[in-house]
Scaffold this active site. Structure first.
Site, PDB file in Angstrom:
ATOM      1  N   GLU A 151       1.298  -0.610  -5.066  1.00  8.36           N
ATOM      2  CA  GLU A 151       0.074   0.172  -5.207  1.00  8.36           C
ATOM      3  C   GLU A 151       0.428   1.653  -5.150  1.00  8.36           C
ATOM      4  OE1 GLU A 151      -3.567   2.367  -3.727  1.00  8.36           O
ATOM      5  OE2 GLU A 151      -1.712   2.084  -2.620  1.00  8.36           O
ATOM      6  N   ASP A 154       0.831  -1.198   0.000  1.00  5.16           N
ATOM      7  CA  ASP A 154       0.000   0.000   0.000  1.00  5.16           C
ATOM      8  C   ASP A 154       0.872   1.257   0.000  1.00  5.16           C
ATOM      9  OD1 ASP A 154      -2.850   0.851   0.324  1.00  5.16           O
ATOM     10  OD2 ASP A 154      -2.015   1.852   2.103  1.00  5.16           O
TER      11      ASP A 154
END
Lengths: 649, 649
Positions: B409, B380
């Site tokens: 990401e 993330d």
């Protein structure tokens, strides 16, 4: 355990950069080096970046700020004001204060309480004050005291965000966690005439008036005023050394020479001496010195040929047989490019066991001629000697003589030509000699000016050489010579002609690019004023080149569209657009061509519909042009080109 | 004094090469690495070159010959058969015997006496014999004896030039003066599923049937057969760890949470544990292990979210306050992107004084999940953590676990996205999610497949994510979902959907790309068979991808021309052209489009005018196409795309 965890700023794609920094870029004294790089880090912090530069040998770097201009791409520039070698690198760091102010203002604008943030800012300023010295430290001390006295949050935010505050804070950056670019890149700074010069190649022994006898340097001296009047700056001489007798070539490269034949000057060396001697037919070393001085008085420089090969009579053959290639029977090999044989020439083995003494001797020879006033060496066939030799020799010479330039006479495969330039050659011969059509010229010049070649490869456009009389000149008559002169002189800031070109000499050996009765193998006497010469054109071209800085650069070339396939149009302008020229050439030496030409006026510093006057320095005519599209008609028998100076208001 | 005088062979522009060798290229097990380089030297000698390669850690190199194919450009290739890291380099040397034969034949053909040359050759062969060992030495010994016995020059020349002789001589090269490329370049070899896989992102707590209550891993298990039946290979779970209570967000990201609200799973950590714990609502670590095993039984892999941030209740806050950012008053800062505040999240300071212990703890967490069967980590927001951290972590993990892949990401500026891939991320999110028109898709895919990005950046085309419901899907109805599914599944070998996509869920917060009533902040119960779903299409797409190797690569994408601006046409084929597909998509979800499409049949392994049958796996129709131009009509309400398998004779 951790590989440089603080190296948090990415500094990538630094340009210019040749071969991952293996090779230097080239510039001329007074040039600006513009450097770009991708610079970024994680998160949303602001960054600061500087371009570092120094002369090689300096222990400290100078620096100049870089500016973010697009999509994480930064740019900075520095001027190379001295001859020699410079280095550049990049350093970037987090802009602690700027990043803090950016967030502070956003939060304050959103109505948040920023008391804790202001306290952080106070600490940043206090730390900065502690790092600062002199008046800046005093200023920061005063600023802190004044800021605390403001009280109100809003007033403190405004004061913190004052551009003058931000600038003062940035002037004392914390660079303890700065990231330096991985590579340090090099710039070789040459004299301006490494970029800009008009060359005249002359065979010294053919500059006299008595048939069958060698001219001397004294005869050559007498030609200087005329050559200078044509506007040439650099006088390039094929080898001036004693010529071998063994296997001497006769006229038209005949393997049997006749009595009185002078031989080819590339067969260097005789009992009279080798690479550091003067052919007795031409005179003495004192005559040579005098010739160099006369050239200097006329504002011209002498370029010598550096042809590293020996005749069988060269002193090296006796003194240093270990430098040559041997046959199994121990005899020395002559040069061959099978099935061609060059019995009058012994090549040197640059990787022989005794290579160190050979390399050092070559350096000594170059230094000898430097001590006699030569600063320019045109190197014969460098592509047949090892690249490491050239890299070493040129770097060695330029360390003590940064104004000396080496010009590579390689006509070979493209990657070797580029490799020689990367290895250190300051100028290079090109394929221009064989590029005649619009697509050929456009494609080749686009490669030279728009690819990374522009950073390291300085073309010198010779129209002809003693070895190359192109078919275009053989068959195109006087108009062909005029076309090629205009192209060479205006496309490239360095260009040259080999004597005879100005006379439109075009007699070739049948089916070949060799001159008939080449002066490479015989004495010649020329009538330098013979009918049909184009000396006026050359004079006009060279004067225009000198008067117009736009013609003194390569990287400002822009091609424009013309409807007719034979009409080539290009422009050059200085970066401030004050000086701008448009060149229109009919590439067909036989037929008149009419065409619309579509010159983008933006490149000339003009608006889309602005009328402007163009003055044709070749015909003396003036026309008013307007906008993008104008009409031309060029009759090669009258004037094959327009060389148009853009005149304003 | 001399800088490597024997380094006479230039080895330049080695490709592939990323950032001057600072970054490895990427391949998958079984791939071929094709390497090219400019290789040349002075003079006219022939050269030999080999591509060297080895696994990192091996002390010896394997080698394979390189071949000159064009203009001093050489090519060679090797297969990477194992996971891990390989290296490659190039070595080249003068082909002494080949060069000698080449000149010998030319001279002999020209009728010259070559006795001395033959003697040279004899010496070369004798030296080669001395270097050789075993049978080759014996063969060379015999060859020399036989050669001497031939007598006649002509017969000796012919024997010397025999291809078998040349090959034998080249097999024992003198490489004492070989030049090795300056750089040694790296390849990271990942498992095939780093390139090819269909991802399904599922919110575990929303996989149940009881409203207002968290589903468990047991509930998730029950969904596996259905997801596998749709053809997905990789099941990606957002964070499964305990969720913080302090400043927990309510529904629709409300800063005030109501009793029973489960909070956002990205606010990781509670008294129940941190990054190595399981949210008690979902089950225990044993339940997780079982879930991973059930997935494995169905042929699916589990991908975990690695979101390096903490809720205020994370154990790290108490145990390692030194890892966090502090305010001047000593309290820990929550995350901000001013003016946005994330009070439920504490970011970690990756460059804090105690960074070593923090980095090692992150490694321990990843290894913990590896020990529980996880091989894929979706990371993330990696672009908010330092690049050196990722470079270190990924390299460390892959050293012991070369099959583990990290998926970045990052939706940020292009150069940072590329930098993360270069730093080691095996896959990356992309801008595909927002590329809807023909020029947008063509330009972006051309960058991904035709620039150096193809060497290191593996795109994973997600149609949607918990954070991104693109406007195209919000407004285009069911046809929009079908269009995006076809594009994602056929343009990129890796693609994914976030659950709800298959149901055409398109309710957004007004004017934003956020889902309305996002399951990021609440429990949800879905009807996985609700009317209008597109599970059949996904099943067909995934089956076709598995059946057709042409769809399992990225670099074979070719765009073709279509007359209509809304019709996108592309093809993919295997390198042997045995498997070839053409995809035609109507990018307009509202209107029927007709168009001529101009597919270059060469890319399909077909001749210009050859008729061929195309089978549309989406409609089940078959058509006979012929030549370059064919007709299509696509009604988005019926079938927005053709996925055409080319069928032969």
């Amino acid at each position: 355990m951790f590989d440089d965890p603080l190296r948090t700023i990415a500094i990538e794609n630094v340009e210019p950069q040749i071969g991952c920094g293996a090779f230097p870029i080239k510039r001329e004294v007074g040039d600006t080096v513009v450097v770009e790089a991708d610079i970024f880090k994680d998160g949303h912090d602001l960054l600061c970046a500087v371009l570092l530069y120094r002369k090689v040998g300096d222990t400290t770097w100078s620096e100049t700020p870089m500016t973010l201009f697009d999509n994480d791409r930064w740019r900075g520039s520095f001027v190379v004001s001295d001859l020699g070698r410079y280095q550049y690198a990049i350093e970037a760091w987090r802009d602690e204060y700027g990043s803090w102010v950016q967030d502070l203002v956003k939060k304050h604008d959103a109505g948040e309480d920023v008391e804790s943030d202001l306290l952080e800012g106070e600490r940043i300023v206090a730390r900065t004050r502690d790092r600062a010295t002199g008046p800046v430290q005093t200023d920061l001390e005063r600023w802190l005291a004044g800021w605390a006295a403001l009280g109100d949050q809003h007033r403190r935010v405004v004061a913190a965000a004052e551009p003058s505050t931000v600038a003062m804070m940035r002037s004392v950056p914390d660079r303890s966690r700065a990231t330096r670019s991985e590579v340090v890149l090099d710039v070789v700074v040459d004299p301006v005439w490494a970029r800009f010069g008009a060359w005249y190649e002359m065979f010294p022994r053919s500059q006299g008036t008595v048939p069958g006898r060698s001219a001397t340097f004294r005869d050559c001296e007498r030609r200087i005023p005329e050559i200078r009047d044509m506007g040439f700056d650099i006088l390039y001489l094929p080898p001036i050394h004693p010529i071998g007798i063994t296997h001497r070539k006769g006229r038209n490269n005949n393997p049997i020479c006749s009595p009185g034949d002078p031989g080819c000057p590339y067969a260097i060396g005789s009992p009279a001496g080798g690479h550091d001697a003067i052919d007795p037919d031409l005179g003495t070393i004192e005559d040579f010195d005098r010739f160099v001085n006369v050239c200097a008085v006329h504002g011209m420089r002498v370029a010598l040929d550096f042809a590293v090969q020996c005749s069988p009579d060269h002193p090296y053959v006796r003194e240093h047989p270990e430098w040559f290639f041997k046959r199994p029977d121990g005899t020395i090999k002559y040069a061959e490019n099978p099935p061609k044989k060059y019995q009058d020439i012994y090549p040197l083995d640059f990787l022989c066991d005794a290579y160190e003494s050979l390399w050092l001797e070559m350096k000594r020879v170059v230094e000898f001629w430097i001590s006699h006033g030569v600063r320019i060496f045109r190197v014969d066939n460098p592509h047949t000697k090892p690249l490491p030799f050239w890299k070493w020799l040129i770097a060695e010479i330029k360390r003590s003589h940064p104004d000396v330039i080496f010009f590579a006479e390689a006509f070979t495969r493209p990657k070797m030509m580029k490799a020689l330039a990367k290895a250190g050659f300051c100028q290079s011969y090109t394929y221009f000699t064989w590029r005649n059509t619009k697509p050929e010229i456009t494609e080749y010049l686009t490669e030279l000016t728009q690819t990374e070649m522009r950073e390291y490869y300085r073309p010198n456009f010779f129209t002809n050489t003693p070895d190359i009389l192109p078919f275009f000149l053989q068959t195109g008559g006087r108009p062909a010579f005029r076309i090629r002169a205009v192209l060479a002189a205006t496309l490239s800031p360095s260009y040259g002609i080999y004597n005879g070109f100005e006379l439109c000499e075009n007699r070739a050996l049948p089916g070949r690019e060799e001159y008939a009765d080449s002066e490479k193998y015989e004495y010649k006497v020329w009538d330098w004023d013979r009918p049909g010469h184009i000396k006026d054109l050359l004079r006009t071209l060279n004067r225009t080149r000198n008067a117009h800085p736009a013609l003194q650069r390569l990287d400002n070339l822009v091609f424009h569209r013309a409807d007719h396939d034979d009409i080539l149009v290009y422009s050059k302008a200085t970066s401030d657009r004050r000086d701008a020229l448009v060149v229109v050439v009919n590439l067909n030496p036989h037929d008149t061509r009419e065409s619309l030409v579509h010159v983008n006026p933006w490149h000339l510093g003009l608006g889309d519909d602005e009328p402007f006057v163009v003055y044709d320095v070749l015909s003396g005519n003036r026309w008013t042009w307007r906008g993008w599209t104008n009409y031309v008609r060029l009759d090669p028998l009258v004037e094959p080109a327009h060389l148009l100076v853009v005149e304003r208001g």
